[in-house]
Design an enzyme around this catalytic site. Structure first.
Site, PDB file in Angstrom:
ATOM      1  N   ALA A  62       0.834  -1.198   0.000  1.00 19.11           N
ATOM      2  CA  ALA A  62       0.000   0.000   0.000  1.00 19.11           C
ATOM      3  C   ALA A  62       0.870   1.249   0.000  1.00 19.11           C
ATOM      4  CB  ALA A  62      -0.907  -0.006   1.227  1.00 19.11           C
ATOM      5  N   GLY A 101      -0.813  -5.612  -0.354  1.00 10.79           N
ATOM      6  CA  GLY A 101      -1.784  -5.372  -1.411  1.00 10.79           C
ATOM      7  C   GLY A 101      -1.262  -5.745  -2.781  1.00 10.79           C
ATOM      8  N   GLU A 104      -1.973  -9.286  -3.123  1.00  9.89           N
ATOM      9  CA  GLU A 104      -3.417  -9.469  -3.270  1.00  9.89           C
ATOM     10  C   GLU A 104      -3.857  -9.181  -4.710  1.00  9.89           C
ATOM     11  OE1 GLU A 104      -5.720  -8.787   0.795  1.00  9.89           O
ATOM     12  OE2 GLU A 104      -4.397  -7.087   0.373  1.00  9.89           O
ATOM     13  N   GLU A 124       1.171  -7.808   6.671  1.00 14.47           N
ATOM     14  CA  GLU A 124       0.311  -6.900   7.426  1.00 14.47           C
ATOM     15  C   GLU A 124       0.308  -7.161   8.927  1.00 14.47           C
ATOM     16  OE1 GLU A 124      -1.446  -7.019   3.257  1.00 14.47           O
ATOM     17  OE2 GLU A 124      -0.488  -8.410   4.640  1.00 14.47           O
TER      18      GLU A 124
END
Length: 305
Positions: A62, A101, A104, A124
């Site tokens: 992120a 992310g 992901e 995370e």
């Protein structure tokens, strides 16, 4: 303003390139550019879509400058769902690190290739959080619940070869990544490969009581930490609930962790450590200079003489 995401047709393959230095973080502009590129690819003559990154790494997570600010659409979970819903195969080309992310996004793609030196992970938990864009739901469907729990609760990245052995990476490629990835995309098109939605894969079952045993281990290894136990809840949802319901449970758990004093403290420490490493007024590209070391004892600061 120029978008950090570009799109072009190369020999029948729609090539999406993220160029957001230094680590191709998932800023609002990157998310928006990715979504627009995926939508454009649905309307052109491409046989498949490649998601790649310029520079030294795939999407490494992120954009930390957006932490604590109101989120802007498209939100990452929605972007991942858009990628997975593509009517054409979407392939991620991984190099450097695909973290948080970024991984992901890769999990939402239908296929993944990687250079041998690439690493992937969901770190995370080290900030008191858990993956909030489908990571706890898609990863177990690719590698099994046990391996997913190990990866997500430790937060440690795994190398490309190990990821391939787990089923997370479909192909290890050599040489120049863009050319090798485009060539593989063309092979998939020639073979008639269809979109393979991770969300529709069956989850490998775990023995009865295995999740409770894992919770007991975490209670000792991560004493008092909220996020690891929430991660187990989310992976359990991947085992027992439809994908959409698992996403809902994951999102609720993510927001609960995000609002927790524990995560706030860990994120504060993270930013403080980054700030401490900076020298005010010194440009980021200032070359480093070797400084001669002075022996502590020889310098007269230690010892009774």
């Amino acid at each position: 303003m120029t978008s950090p995401v570009s799109y072009e047709l190369v020999d029948g393959i729609g090539v999406i390139t993220v160029d957001n230095p230094p680590v191709n973080a998932l800023s609002h502009a990157v998310r928006q550019g990715l979504q627009e590129a995926i939508q454009t690819a649905q309307q052109d003559e491409s046989g498949a879509v490649l998601v790649a990154c310029a520079g030294r790494t795939f999407i490494a997570g992120a954009d930390i400058t957006e932490f604590g600010k109101p989120p802007q659409e498209p939100h990452l979970p929605d972007l991942c769902n858009t990628i997975e819903a593509s009517s054409k195969p979407v392939i991620a080309a991984l190099h450097g690190t695909a973290l948080g992310g970024g991984l992901e996004v890769a999990l939402a793609c239908h296929y993944r290739c990687a250079l041998p030196g690439a690493k992937v992970g969901l770190p995370e938990v080290k900030l008191g959080l858990l993956p909030g864009a489908g990571g706890t739901q898609r990863l177990p469907r690719l590698v099994g619940a046990s391996a997913a729990l190990d990866m997500i609760t430790s937060g440690n990245p795994v190398a490309a070869q190990e990821a391939a052995g787990l089923g997370l990476v479909d192909k290890i490629v050599e040489g120049e990544l863009r050319d090798a990835a485009i060539a593989w995309c063309q092979e998939l098109v020639e073979q008639g490969a269809a979109p393979r939605k991770t969300s529709e894969l069956a989850v490998e079952r775990v023995p009865a009581g295995a999740l409770d045993e894992f919770r007991d281990v975490l209670a000792k290894r991560a004493r008092g930490q909220v996020a690891p136990q929430k991660i187990v809840d989310c992976v359990e949802a991947a085992l027992r609930q439809p994908f959409a319901e698992g996403l809902r449970i994951e999102r609720e758990a993510f927001m609960e962790c995000m609002r927790s004093p524990q995560s706030a403290a860990l994120r504060h420490m993270f930013f403080a450590e980054r700030e401490a490493a900076k020298v005010r007024g010194l440009a980021k590209d200032t070359p480093l200079r070797e400084i001669a070391r002075v022996g502590i004892i020889g310098g007269g600061t230690m010892g009774s003489g």
